[in-house]
Design a protein around this motif. Structure first.
Motif, PDB file in Angstrom:
ATOM      1  N   GLN A   8      -6.806  72.618 -18.436  1.00 16.57           N
ATOM      2  CA  GLN A   8      -7.504  71.988 -17.309  1.00 16.57           C
ATOM      3  C   GLN A   8      -8.101  70.673 -17.781  1.00 16.57           C
ATOM      4  OE1 GLN A   8      -8.029  72.756 -14.157  1.00 16.57           O
ATOM      5  NE2 GLN A   8      -7.137  74.799 -14.011  1.00 16.57           N
ATOM      6  N   ASN A   9      -7.670  69.595 -17.135  1.00 18.67           N
ATOM      7  CA  ASN A   9      -8.233  68.263 -17.381  1.00 18.67           C
ATOM      8  C   ASN A   9      -8.301  67.899 -18.859  1.00 18.67           C
ATOM      9  OD1 ASN A   9     -10.166  69.435 -14.874  1.00 18.67           O
ATOM     10  ND2 ASN A   9      -8.990  67.571 -14.544  1.00 18.67           N
ATOM     11  N   LEU A  10      -7.226  68.124 -19.549  1.00 24.80           N
ATOM     12  CA  LEU A  10      -7.195  67.774 -20.975  1.00 24.80           C
ATOM     13  C   LEU A  10      -7.187  66.259 -21.140  1.00 24.80           C
ATOM     14  CD1 LEU A  10      -6.723  68.316 -24.003  1.00 24.80           C
ATOM     15  CD2 LEU A  10      -4.284  68.506 -23.502  1.00 24.80           C
ATOM     16  N   GLN A  11      -8.094  65.800 -21.974  1.00 25.23           N
ATOM     17  CA  GLN A  11      -8.154  64.359 -22.277  1.00 25.23           C
ATOM     18  C   GLN A  11      -8.288  64.208 -23.785  1.00 25.23           C
ATOM     19  OE1 GLN A  11      -9.813  61.665 -19.700  1.00 25.23           O
ATOM     20  NE2 GLN A  11     -10.902  63.147 -18.439  1.00 25.23           N
ATOM     21  N   TYR A  12      -7.613  63.218 -24.302  1.00 26.15           N
ATOM     22  CA  TYR A  12      -7.755  62.938 -25.737  1.00 26.15           C
ATOM     23  C   TYR A  12      -7.628  61.432 -25.959  1.00 26.15           C
ATOM     24  CZ  TYR A  12      -7.216  62.893 -30.742  1.00 26.15           C
ATOM     25  OH  TYR A  12      -7.418  62.633 -32.067  1.00 26.15           O
ATOM     26  N   ALA A  13      -8.547  60.895 -26.735  1.00 23.64           N
ATOM     27  CA  ALA A  13      -8.483  59.462 -27.065  1.00 23.64           C
ATOM     28  C   ALA A  13      -8.470  59.318 -28.577  1.00 23.64           C
ATOM     29  CB  ALA A  13      -9.683  58.735 -26.473  1.00 23.64           C
ATOM     30  N   VAL A  22      -4.464  62.007 -20.609  1.00 27.21           N
ATOM     31  CA  VAL A  22      -5.391  61.746 -19.512  1.00 27.21           C
ATOM     32  C   VAL A  22      -5.235  62.820 -18.442  1.00 27.21           C
ATOM     33  CG1 VAL A  22      -6.156  60.054 -17.810  1.00 27.21           C
ATOM     34  CG2 VAL A  22      -5.115  59.261 -19.943  1.00 27.21           C
ATOM     35  N   ASP A  23      -6.259  63.630 -18.271  1.00 23.44           N
ATOM     36  CA  ASP A  23      -6.305  64.599 -17.162  1.00 23.44           C
ATOM     37  C   ASP A  23      -5.050  65.461 -17.055  1.00 23.44           C
ATOM     38  OD1 ASP A  23      -8.759  64.554 -16.050  1.00 23.44           O
ATOM     39  OD2 ASP A  23      -8.353  62.842 -14.744  1.00 23.44           O
ATOM     40  N   VAL A  24      -4.639  66.038 -18.128  1.00 27.82           N
ATOM     41  CA  VAL A  24      -3.450  66.905 -18.088  1.00 27.82           C
ATOM     42  C   VAL A  24      -3.888  68.324 -17.722  1.00 27.82           C
ATOM     43  CG1 VAL A  24      -1.532  67.866 -19.413  1.00 27.82           C
ATOM     44  CG2 VAL A  24      -2.254  65.504 -19.791  1.00 27.82           C
ATOM     45  N   SER A  25      -3.303  68.866 -16.684  1.00 21.81           N
ATOM     46  CA  SER A  25      -3.597  70.243 -16.287  1.00 21.81           C
ATOM     47  C   SER A  25      -2.288  70.968 -16.026  1.00 21.81           C
ATOM     48  CB  SER A  25      -4.441  70.273 -15.010  1.00 21.81           C
ATOM     49  OG  SER A  25      -5.683  69.657 -15.233  1.00 21.81           O
ATOM     50  N   LEU A  26      -2.151  72.150 -16.556  1.00 22.45           N
ATOM     51  CA  LEU A  26      -0.949  72.944 -16.281  1.00 22.45           C
ATOM     52  C   LEU A  26      -1.139  74.378 -16.731  1.00 22.45           C
ATOM     53  CD1 LEU A  26       1.048  73.379 -19.096  1.00 22.45           C
ATOM     54  CD2 LEU A  26       1.027  70.931 -18.855  1.00 22.45           C
ATOM     55  N   LEU A  51      -2.410  71.684 -28.589  1.00 22.04           N
ATOM     56  CA  LEU A  51      -2.074  73.092 -28.333  1.00 22.04           C
ATOM     57  C   LEU A  51      -2.037  73.907 -29.629  1.00 22.04           C
ATOM     58  CD1 LEU A  51       0.753  73.199 -25.638  1.00 22.04           C
ATOM     59  CD2 LEU A  51      -1.688  73.505 -25.366  1.00 22.04           C
ATOM     60  N   ALA A  52      -1.666  73.239 -30.720  1.00 21.10           N
ATOM     61  CA  ALA A  52      -1.573  73.939 -32.007  1.00 21.10           C
ATOM     62  C   ALA A  52      -2.948  74.148 -32.643  1.00 21.10           C
ATOM     63  CB  ALA A  52      -0.675  73.158 -32.952  1.00 21.10           C
ATOM     64  N   GLY A  53      -3.976  73.665 -31.991  1.00 25.57           N
ATOM     65  CA  GLY A  53      -5.326  73.861 -32.533  1.00 25.57           C
ATOM     66  C   GLY A  53      -5.627  72.926 -33.684  1.00 25.57           C
ATOM     67  N   LEU A  54      -4.880  71.813 -33.776  1.00 19.52           N
ATOM     68  CA  LEU A  54      -5.076  70.893 -34.892  1.00 19.52           C
ATOM     69  C   LEU A  54      -5.963  69.703 -34.512  1.00 19.52           C
ATOM     70  CD1 LEU A  54      -1.427  70.979 -36.241  1.00 19.52           C
ATOM     71  CD2 LEU A  54      -3.413  72.061 -37.274  1.00 19.52           C
ATOM     72  N   MET A  55      -6.324  69.604 -33.257  1.00 15.98           N
ATOM     73  CA  MET A  55      -7.221  68.530 -32.803  1.00 15.98           C
ATOM     74  C   MET A  55      -8.479  69.183 -32.249  1.00 15.98           C
ATOM     75  SD  MET A  55      -5.542  65.637 -33.020  1.00 15.98           S
ATOM     76  CE  MET A  55      -4.086  64.703 -32.677  1.00 15.98           C
ATOM     77  N   ASN A  56      -9.624  68.690 -32.663  1.00 13.46           N
ATOM     78  CA  ASN A  56     -10.838  69.333 -32.164  1.00 13.46           C
ATOM     79  C   ASN A  56     -11.685  68.418 -31.284  1.00 13.46           C
ATOM     80  OD1 ASN A  56     -11.714  67.633 -34.081  1.00 13.46           O
ATOM     81  ND2 ASN A  56     -12.653  69.167 -35.411  1.00 13.46           N
ATOM     82  N   ASP A  57     -11.264  67.153 -31.175  1.00  9.57           N
ATOM     83  CA  ASP A  57     -12.107  66.226 -30.427  1.00  9.57           C
ATOM     84  C   ASP A  57     -11.512  65.863 -29.074  1.00  9.57           C
ATOM     85  OD1 ASP A  57     -10.086  65.112 -31.826  1.00  9.57           O
ATOM     86  OD2 ASP A  57     -11.201  63.404 -32.613  1.00  9.57           O
ATOM     87  N   PHE A  58     -10.922  66.850 -28.420  1.00  4.30           N
ATOM     88  CA  PHE A  58     -10.385  66.603 -27.073  1.00  4.30           C
ATOM     89  C   PHE A  58     -11.434  67.038 -26.036  1.00  4.30           C
ATOM     90  CE2 PHE A  58      -9.116  70.897 -28.267  1.00  4.30           C
ATOM     91  CZ  PHE A  58      -9.513  71.638 -27.170  1.00  4.30           C
ATOM     92  N   GLN A  59     -11.196  66.613 -24.807  1.00  2.33           N
ATOM     93  CA  GLN A  59     -12.065  67.058 -23.721  1.00  2.33           C
ATOM     94  C   GLN A  59     -11.235  67.875 -22.746  1.00  2.33           C
ATOM     95  OE1 GLN A  59     -13.467  63.204 -22.479  1.00  2.33           O
ATOM     96  NE2 GLN A  59     -15.469  63.594 -23.397  1.00  2.33           N
ATOM     97  N   GLY A  60     -11.891  68.793 -22.049  1.00  2.00           N
ATOM     98  CA  GLY A  60     -11.187  69.650 -21.107  1.00  2.00           C
ATOM     99  C   GLY A  60     -11.102  71.067 -21.631  1.00  2.00           C
ATOM    100  N   GLU A  61     -10.408  71.897 -20.863  1.00  4.47           N
ATOM    101  CA  GLU A  61     -10.292  73.308 -21.248  1.00  4.47           C
ATOM    102  C   GLU A  61      -8.850  73.610 -21.636  1.00  4.47           C
ATOM    103  OE1 GLU A  61     -11.758  75.671 -18.013  1.00  4.47           O
ATOM    104  OE2 GLU A  61     -13.465  74.320 -17.778  1.00  4.47           O
ATOM    105  N   VAL A  62      -8.702  74.152 -22.831  1.00  6.59           N
ATOM    106  CA  VAL A  62      -7.355  74.528 -23.293  1.00  6.59           C
ATOM    107  C   VAL A  62      -7.427  75.949 -23.835  1.00  6.59           C
ATOM    108  CG1 VAL A  62      -5.430  73.977 -24.814  1.00  6.59           C
ATOM    109  CG2 VAL A  62      -6.861  72.139 -23.939  1.00  6.59           C
TER     110      VAL A  62
END
Lengths: 277, 254
Positions: A8-13, A22-26, A51-62
């Protein structure tokens, strides 16, 4: 069919500030075979790394297989349920012989030796690597064989979902055909990121189009890949094996609307896919 | 690319068949003793013992000589320079004034280094790297250190591979091993780029290891089974080291 991946609303910069997602939901259900396509720099690899759990500074719900990736505990435990085949298989090889390398993951899961051996034998058989390969040095194998070792290493962990980043990037046509056969034998949910659209067509049922970090389309693979205007607009091409009739049908059906960022279920093609499975 | 240190690690010999935990424990004791030797005679005996150990590993002689030869490039300059830089016990050799003390120190340094190198080669070339690291873990070496060793080992291959690729790229664009200043600058850039690229690749390797459940604890399918022969070899090794130390210190006399 139960939900395996929920975003839900995944964002990563990136640290420099450039937005990669930007705002990826699926939603992704068990058993789905999903292709992830898009031009270079679209955010495909970043999406897989999140998705692999290798990034921790994203926003949104995964959430992947019940693991909430916004927490450190979730990111740690997701590796028991998710496998990744990286673009460069050399990055994935740790051990000096094929058998030990495939056993690396199951051993890390703390399984008893007998079960590890059982899983390794099964995984190697599933990718067509017989006993002649077991003691060979992975770095001496061909690209196709190394790819098989990498897949076996992931399959041996018996994950619920496999992520594959450009699995055909270093394969010749024969290696690609063999990979298609191997994947057709693996009944595991998977997301395959690839520029090889023929490969996506052969191995996936659903496709996601990413461009500039946004999810631009989500739906049945033949419907999306046959849409010439959509493909050209996002720097892609309709695969040669899509017939002229399919292209005409896609053109007559009109443009595919972009998925609404906050409501993954509301997307007509996404829901079409989910009901057709 | 091939893990050169593991080229002969799966052979059979008294050194190969020695349980890695016992082997490391005994030979580390040996190395500690070798590094503390003071007299040239004990140093010579240490070198003889170390080379004997290496010989019993049945490793190909040309392979070993090549590796020992590389070490000479570092050791021989010290052997030449130290007698010239010390001032005590001077004596003349043609136009040169050499120091007897410097000569003794250089000889001891050379003998100790050669002996330690031979023992280390016997350990490393006779044990698969993952077994070696697992044995270190069993010997209570902190898992952070073992992880660093594993990644450093993997990093070496990455680094050499990246460097090789850049060399090919330079060669295909007509760059030779020029000694001009511009050539040195390009080579320095290549080294820098190799380090940066291999750092990025090492990050990906670490990510791949994490994805396969690696948390810092190393596991292998290899089972350690310390047998009587392993214990006997270890005791023999430690006794030899003890005798060498006692002889060196003058606690026992022949």
């Amino acid at each position: 069919m139960s939900c395996l991946v929920e975003i839900q609303n995944l964002q990563y910069a990136y640290p420099q500030g450039r937005k990669a997602l930007v705002d990826v939901s699926l939603h992704l259900n068990h058993g789905e075979r999903v292709g992830l396509i898009g031009p270079n720099g679209a955010g495909k690899t970043t999406f897989l790394l999140v998705l692999a759990g290798l990034m921790n500074d994203f926003q949104g719900e995964v959430s992947v297989a019940g693991c909430d990736l916004s927490t450190a505990a979730g990111r740690r435990s997701v590796h028991r349920k998710l496998g990744v085949v990286f673009q460069n298989t050399d990055d994935q090889i740790v051990n000096a012989n094929v058998y030990e390398d495939v056993a690396f993951g199951p051993l890390n899961l703390g399984l008893p030796e007998i079960e590890v051996r059982q899983r390794v034998n099964q995984a190697l058989a599933s990718v067509g690597l017989n006993e002649d390969y077991w003691q060979r040095i992975p770095f001496h194998l061909s690209s196709g064989e190394k790819r098989r070792v990498a897949i076996a290493g992931v399959v041996a962990m018996q994950p619920q979902i496999i992520l594959m980043d450009e699995p055909t990037s270093d394969l010749d046509p024969r290696g690609r055909r063999e990979l298609v056969q191997i994947l057709s034998r693996l009944p595991i949910t998977r997301i395959v990121s690839s520029h090889n659209l023929e490969f996506v067509l052969e191995t996936c049922d659903r496709v996601l189009v990413l461009d500039e970090g946004r999810l631009r389309a989500d739906g049945p693979v033949r419907r999306i890949l046959a849409d010439e205007s959509l493909m050209l607009h996002h720097g892609l091409e309709v695969p040669g094996s899509i017939s002229a009739e399919e292209r005409r049908h896609a053109a007559l059906a009109g443009p595919i609307p972009e998925p609404a960022p906050n409501h993954p279920h509301s997307h007509p093609h996404s829901s079409m896919k989910l009901t057709s499975l | 690319m091939r893990a050169e240190v593991e080229l002969f690690a799966n052979r059979s010999s008294p050194v190969h068949d020695w349980d890695a935990r016992w082997k490391i424990a005994a030979l580390t004791t040996g190395i500690a003793v070798l590094s503390s030797l003071q007299s040239p005679a004990a140093g010579l005996a240490g070198v003889a013992g170390a080379l004997g150990l290496l010989w019993s590993g049945r490793l190909p002689v040309p392979f070993l000589l090549a590796r020992l030869g590389v070490a000479q490039a570092f050791l021989l300059p010290c052997l030449v320079l130290l007698p010239l830089t010390f001032s005590s016990q001077p004596f003349s050799l043609g136009p040169l004034t050499l120091s007897g003390e410097g000569l003794r120190v250089a000889a001891m340094m050379y003998l100790r280094a050669l002996a330690i190198l031979a023992v280390a080669m016997a350990v490393v070339y006779s044990t698969p790297m993952m077994v070696l690291l697992r044995a270190l873990q069993c010997l209570l070496v902190p898992k952070t250190l073992v992880s660093i060793a594993l990644l450093a080992y993997r990093y070496l291959f990455t680094l050499s591979w990246e460097f090789m690729r850049l060399r090919w790229a330079l060669a295909t664009r007509g760059f030779g091993n020029r000694s001009a200043r511009a050539g040195h600058r390009i080579l320095a850039n290549v080294v820098g780029i190799s380090l940066l690229r291999s750092f990025e690749r090492t990050e990906r390797i670490q990510q791949a290891m994490h994805c396969r459940g690696y948390t810092g604890q190393l596991h292998t399918l290899h089972r350690f089974d310390g047998r009587r022969s392993d214990i006997a070899k270890s005791i023999a090794c430690v006794l030899f080291a003890g005798a060498l130390l006692a002889w060196d210190r003058g606690w026992i006399r022949w």
